[in-house]
Design an enzyme around this catalytic site. Structure first.
Site, PDB file in Angstrom:
ATOM      1  N   ASP A  99       0.801  -1.227   0.000  1.00  0.00           N
ATOM      2  CA  ASP A  99       0.000   0.000   0.000  1.00  0.00           C
ATOM      3  C   ASP A  99       0.828   1.269   0.000  1.00  0.00           C
ATOM      4  O   ASP A  99       0.360   2.323   0.417  1.00  0.00           O
ATOM      5  CB  ASP A  99      -0.899  -0.012   1.237  1.00  0.00           C
ATOM      6  N   GLU A 121      -0.495  -9.048  -1.284  1.00  0.00           N
ATOM      7  CA  GLU A 121      -1.073  -8.511  -0.040  1.00  0.00           C
ATOM      8  C   GLU A 121      -2.296  -7.638  -0.365  1.00  0.00           C
ATOM      9  O   GLU A 121      -2.425  -6.493   0.070  1.00  0.00           O
ATOM     10  CB  GLU A 121      -0.046  -7.723   0.778  1.00  0.00           C
ATOM     11  N   GLU A 135      -2.239   5.006   3.329  1.00  0.00           N
ATOM     12  CA  GLU A 135      -2.185   3.643   2.801  1.00  0.00           C
ATOM     13  C   GLU A 135      -3.557   3.055   2.486  1.00  0.00           C
ATOM     14  O   GLU A 135      -3.706   2.269   1.541  1.00  0.00           O
ATOM     15  CB  GLU A 135      -1.445   2.728   3.790  1.00  0.00           C
ATOM     16  N   HIS A 216       6.415   4.748  13.012  1.00  0.00           N
ATOM     17  CA  HIS A 216       6.700   5.598  11.842  1.00  0.00           C
ATOM     18  C   HIS A 216       5.476   6.135  11.130  1.00  0.00           C
ATOM     19  O   HIS A 216       5.598   6.903  10.175  1.00  0.00           O
ATOM     20  CB  HIS A 216       7.535   4.813  10.819  1.00  0.00           C
ATOM     21  N   ARG A 218       2.587   8.021   9.400  1.00  0.00           N
ATOM     22  CA  ARG A 218       2.388   9.454   9.144  1.00  0.00           C
ATOM     23  C   ARG A 218       1.224  10.018   9.956  1.00  0.00           C
ATOM     24  O   ARG A 218       1.273  11.155  10.409  1.00  0.00           O
ATOM     25  CB  ARG A 218       2.158   9.701   7.647  1.00  0.00           C
ATOM     26  N   HIS A 248      13.027   4.957  12.966  1.00  0.00           N
ATOM     27  CA  HIS A 248      12.787   5.161  11.526  1.00  0.00           C
ATOM     28  C   HIS A 248      13.444   6.485  11.105  1.00  0.00           C
ATOM     29  O   HIS A 248      13.365   7.472  11.838  1.00  0.00           O
ATOM     30  CB  HIS A 248      11.269   5.214  11.311  1.00  0.00           C
TER      31      HIS A 248
HETATM   32  C1  UD1 Z   1       6.620   4.655   3.769  1.00  0.00           C
HETATM   33  C2  UD1 Z   1       5.212   4.268   3.295  1.00  0.00           C
HETATM   34  C3  UD1 Z   1       4.477   3.533   4.395  1.00  0.00           C
HETATM   35  C4  UD1 Z   1       5.290   2.383   4.945  1.00  0.00           C
HETATM   36  C5  UD1 Z   1       6.664   2.887   5.376  1.00  0.00           C
HETATM   37  C6  UD1 Z   1       7.525   1.739   5.811  1.00  0.00           C
HETATM   38  C7  UD1 Z   1       4.060   5.769   1.740  1.00  0.00           C
HETATM   39  C8  UD1 Z   1       3.216   6.958   1.579  1.00  0.00           C
HETATM   40  N1  UD1 Z   1       4.455   5.474   2.978  1.00  0.00           N
HETATM   41  O1  UD1 Z   1       6.439   5.603   4.826  1.00  0.00           O
HETATM   42  O2  UD1 Z   1       3.259   3.027   3.872  1.00  0.00           O
HETATM   43  O3  UD1 Z   1       4.621   1.842   6.047  1.00  0.00           O
HETATM   44  O4  UD1 Z   1       7.291   3.526   4.257  1.00  0.00           O
HETATM   45  O5  UD1 Z   1       8.660   2.170   6.500  1.00  0.00           O
HETATM   46  O6  UD1 Z   1       4.359   5.113   0.774  1.00  0.00           O
HETATM   47  N2  UD1 Z   1      14.028   8.148   4.984  1.00  0.00           N
HETATM   48  C9  UD1 Z   1      15.409   8.104   4.964  1.00  0.00           C
HETATM   49  N3  UD1 Z   1      16.021   6.937   4.626  1.00  0.00           N
HETATM   50  C10 UD1 Z   1      15.343   5.828   4.301  1.00  0.00           C
HETATM   51  C11 UD1 Z   1      13.952   5.869   4.328  1.00  0.00           C
HETATM   52  C12 UD1 Z   1      13.304   7.039   4.671  1.00  0.00           C
HETATM   53  O7  UD1 Z   1      16.073   9.093   5.239  1.00  0.00           O
HETATM   54  O8  UD1 Z   1      15.970   4.808   3.998  1.00  0.00           O
HETATM   55  C13 UD1 Z   1      13.355   9.405   5.370  1.00  0.00           C
HETATM   56  C14 UD1 Z   1      13.421  10.486   4.286  1.00  0.00           C
HETATM   57  O9  UD1 Z   1      13.557  11.737   4.888  1.00  0.00           O
HETATM   58  C15 UD1 Z   1      12.049  10.350   3.606  1.00  0.00           C
HETATM   59  C16 UD1 Z   1      11.184  10.040   4.811  1.00  0.00           C
HETATM   60  O10 UD1 Z   1      11.961   9.149   5.615  1.00  0.00           O
HETATM   61  O11 UD1 Z   1      11.649  11.528   2.955  1.00  0.00           O
HETATM   62  C17 UD1 Z   1       9.839   9.478   4.525  1.00  0.00           C
HETATM   63  O12 UD1 Z   1       9.868   8.386   3.638  1.00  0.00           O
HETATM   64  P1  UD1 Z   1       8.495   7.928   2.891  1.00  0.00           P
HETATM   65  O13 UD1 Z   1       8.783   6.695   2.114  1.00  0.00           O
HETATM   66  O14 UD1 Z   1       7.892   9.078   2.179  1.00  0.00           O
HETATM   67  O15 UD1 Z   1       7.503   7.639   4.051  1.00  0.00           O
HETATM   68  P2  UD1 Z   1       7.542   6.639   5.245  1.00  0.00           P
HETATM   69  O16 UD1 Z   1       6.974   7.391   6.384  1.00  0.00           O
HETATM   70  O17 UD1 Z   1       8.866   5.998   5.354  1.00  0.00           O
HETATM   71  N1  UDP Z   2      12.188  -4.018  10.184  1.00  0.00           N
HETATM   72  C1  UDP Z   2      13.567  -4.077  10.013  1.00  0.00           C
HETATM   73  N2  UDP Z   2      14.353  -3.257  10.783  1.00  0.00           N
HETATM   74  C2  UDP Z   2      13.851  -2.384  11.684  1.00  0.00           C
HETATM   75  C3  UDP Z   2      12.446  -2.312  11.838  1.00  0.00           C
HETATM   76  C4  UDP Z   2      11.636  -3.133  11.073  1.00  0.00           C
HETATM   77  O1  UDP Z   2      14.053  -4.864   9.213  1.00  0.00           O
HETATM   78  O2  UDP Z   2      14.635  -1.678  12.330  1.00  0.00           O
HETATM   79  C5  UDP Z   2      11.328  -4.872   9.340  1.00  0.00           C
HETATM   80  C6  UDP Z   2      10.291  -5.696  10.071  1.00  0.00           C
HETATM   81  O3  UDP Z   2      10.811  -6.968  10.369  1.00  0.00           O
HETATM   82  C7  UDP Z   2       9.163  -5.778   9.058  1.00  0.00           C
HETATM   83  C8  UDP Z   2       9.299  -4.509   8.255  1.00  0.00           C
HETATM   84  O4  UDP Z   2      10.595  -3.999   8.513  1.00  0.00           O
HETATM   85  O5  UDP Z   2       9.324  -6.867   8.170  1.00  0.00           O
HETATM   86  C9  UDP Z   2       8.254  -3.498   8.628  1.00  0.00           C
HETATM   87  O6  UDP Z   2       8.531  -2.285   8.011  1.00  0.00           O
HETATM   88  P1  UDP Z   2       7.915  -0.926   8.495  1.00  0.00           P
HETATM   89  O7  UDP Z   2       7.484  -1.040   9.904  1.00  0.00           O
HETATM   90  O8  UDP Z   2       8.888   0.134   8.128  1.00  0.00           O
HETATM   91  O9  UDP Z   2       6.675  -0.744   7.505  1.00  0.00           O
HETATM   92  P2  UDP Z   2       5.154  -1.272   7.541  1.00  0.00           P
HETATM   93  O10 UDP Z   2       5.185  -2.735   7.686  1.00  0.00           O
HETATM   94  O11 UDP Z   2       4.463  -0.549   8.647  1.00  0.00           O
HETATM   95  O12 UDP Z   2       4.629  -0.831   6.207  1.00  0.00           O
END
Ligand code: UD1
Ligand code: UDP
Length: 373
Positions: A99, A121, A135, A216, A218, A248
């Site tokens: 999602d 999924e 999502e 994490h 939003r 995160h």
């Molecule tokens: C995204 C997904 C969310 C998912 C989550 C898993 C969307 C809208 N959101 O949320 O559904 O649950 O990932 O973790 O698709 N960033 C880094 N390094 C990284 C990753 C992220 O610096 O490796 C920071 C950056 O500043 C980036 C911010 O996190 O802009 C947000 O990343 P983004 O993918 O937009 O949203 P998440 O909150 O991570």
């Molecule tokens: N995970 C990881 N390292 C971490 C935290 C989570 O590898 O420090 C893994 C966890 O085992 C799971 C996935 O990341 O499989 C979940 O990702 P996240 O919580 O970022 O996203 P969501 O599942 O909420 O979309």
């Protein structure tokens, strides 16, 4: 002729990478397919952590991540970039998972090219477009477009049928997260040093019960994050527990957590763990506090009680199985529920039982057969 089916698997974030690598491995090993992988790199560091551990080398990398990215700028970059890759690859199928913005944009870009999309999924619904945000809407959009819906459970399949999705396109496959968990557990058993990096913390917290934390979402930014931090601060005042919290990298998370929890003796705020180390954390933890989707699926499989810091969940199976409990983002409630589990052995034992509502670890193989037919 006939030829091999060309599959373009698209993902961009940590959880998509974890849940799709079993399928990417299976497609690559199957001569009926020509498997291509495109990563958007919506996440950069956290995506690369997974790719390294699981040995997947993408054919395309859009490298779209920006610090603190907005949903609209992200989605625009994704649509344009993914469309160009699809024009170049001309796949028979596009595969997306879950999602995220990447999954939603890939489904739309495929639809604009009349390429069928398979949704891994499929059918998760909270019923509330504000939770999880955005999502819930992303997955409804994908559900409207997909030609193949791989639902993890019967509950998810039923949600799709209620939305008048053609029942012939809905299949219950289980969730590939269980395949991923089995794979990583086997790798760690072969090479324990893959997950040995927590040893120092384990030593520092010896004799205490470990609470694993992730957060994490939003929709929790602002008040929700503040309340979660407050709950952790209060729980960490107990001498018998220690919190391990891989933070995160979204700046909206780190800012609050570092400010509220930095320097507390019983709280380890650490960098995101790679998948083997996170599996190790799940293993050593007494209890998990999270707002994550994937962790809600992994914890029941491992029999670890999980308190879900969200108002709703699209994963009712963990709650029905008794291993997960929705506690919202009120600090008093989170602390009360956590303390109940820490202090009442019976309440703890009632939750700490392994259940497998999310699959048998053979989901990728089932999805491969669906793509083949
Ligand atoms: C995204 C997904 C969310 C998912 C989550 C898993 C969307 C809208 N959101 O949320 O559904 O649950 O990932 O973790 O698709 N960033 C880094 N390094 C990284 C990753 C992220 O610096 O490796 C920071 C950056 O500043 C980036 C911010 O996190 O802009 C947000 O990343 P983004 O993918 O937009 O949203 P998440 O909150 O991570
Ligand atoms: N995970 C990881 N390292 C971490 C935290 C989570 O590898 O420090 C893994 C966890 O085992 C799971 C996935 O990341 O499989 C979940 O990702 P996240 O919580 O970022 O996203 P969501 O599942 O909420 O979309």
């Amino acid at each position: 002729m006939g030829g091999r089916k060309r599959i373009l698997t698209v993902f961009g974030t940590r959880p998509e990478a974890i849940k799709l690598f079993p399928l990417v491995h299976a497609l690559a090993a199957d001569p009926r397919f020509e498997s291509r992988v495109c990563v958007s790199a919506q996440h950069r560091a956290m995506l690369d952590q997974v790719l390294t551990v699981v040995g997947v080398a993408p054919d395309h990398d859009l490298d779209v991540m920006q610090p603190d990215q907005s949903l609209d700028a992200l989605t625009a970059a994704l649509l344009t970039g993914l469309g160009m890759v699809m024009d170049q690859e001309r796949p028979d199928w596009v595969v997306v998972q879950g999602d995220t913005a990447t999954a939603m944009a890939a489904a739309i870009a495929a639809y604009y090219r009349r390429i069928p999309a398979a949704h891994v999924e499929a059918g998760l619904r909270s019923g509330d477009i504000r939770h999880p945000w955005p999502e819930e809407v992303n997955r409804r959009i994908i559900g409207t477009i997909a030609a193949l819906h791989c639902a993890p459970t019967e509950t998810a399949a039923e949600a799709l049928r209620r939305e008048t999705v053609d029942p012939a396109t809905i299949h219950v496959t289980g969730n590939t997260v269980i395949d991923a968990l089995h794979w990583i557990t086997a790798r760690i058993a072969e090479r324990p040093q893959l997950a040995a990096g927590l040893a120092e913390l384990e030593q520092r917290f010896a004799g205490k019960r470990i609470v694993g934390v992730t957060s994490h979402r939003r929709e929790n930014f602002g008040d929700g994050m503040e309340a979660i931090a407050e709950a952790i601060r209060r729980l960490a005042a107990r001498p018998d527990v220690a919190m391990i919290f891989p933070v995160h990298p979204n700046p909206n998370v780190g800012r609050v957590m570092n400010e509220r929890l930095g320097g507390l003796a019983n709280v380890a705020l650490i960098e995101p763990l790679d998948y083997p180390h996170f599996a190790r954390l799940l293993d050593i933890a007494t209890l998990i506090l999270t707002d994550s989707g994937g962790v809600q699926e992994e914890a029941p499989a491992l029999g670890k009680p999980v308190l879900v810091m969200r108002e709703t969940t699209e994963r009712p199976e963990g709650i029905a199985a008794g291993t997960a409990k929705l506690v919202g983002t009120d600090a008093d409630r989170i602390v009360a529920e956590a303390e109940r589990l820490l202090d009442d052995a019976e309440a703890y034992a009632a939750m700490a039982r392994a259940h497998n509502p999310f699959g048998d670890g053979h989901s990728a193989a089932k999805i491969v057969e669906l793509l083949a037919s």
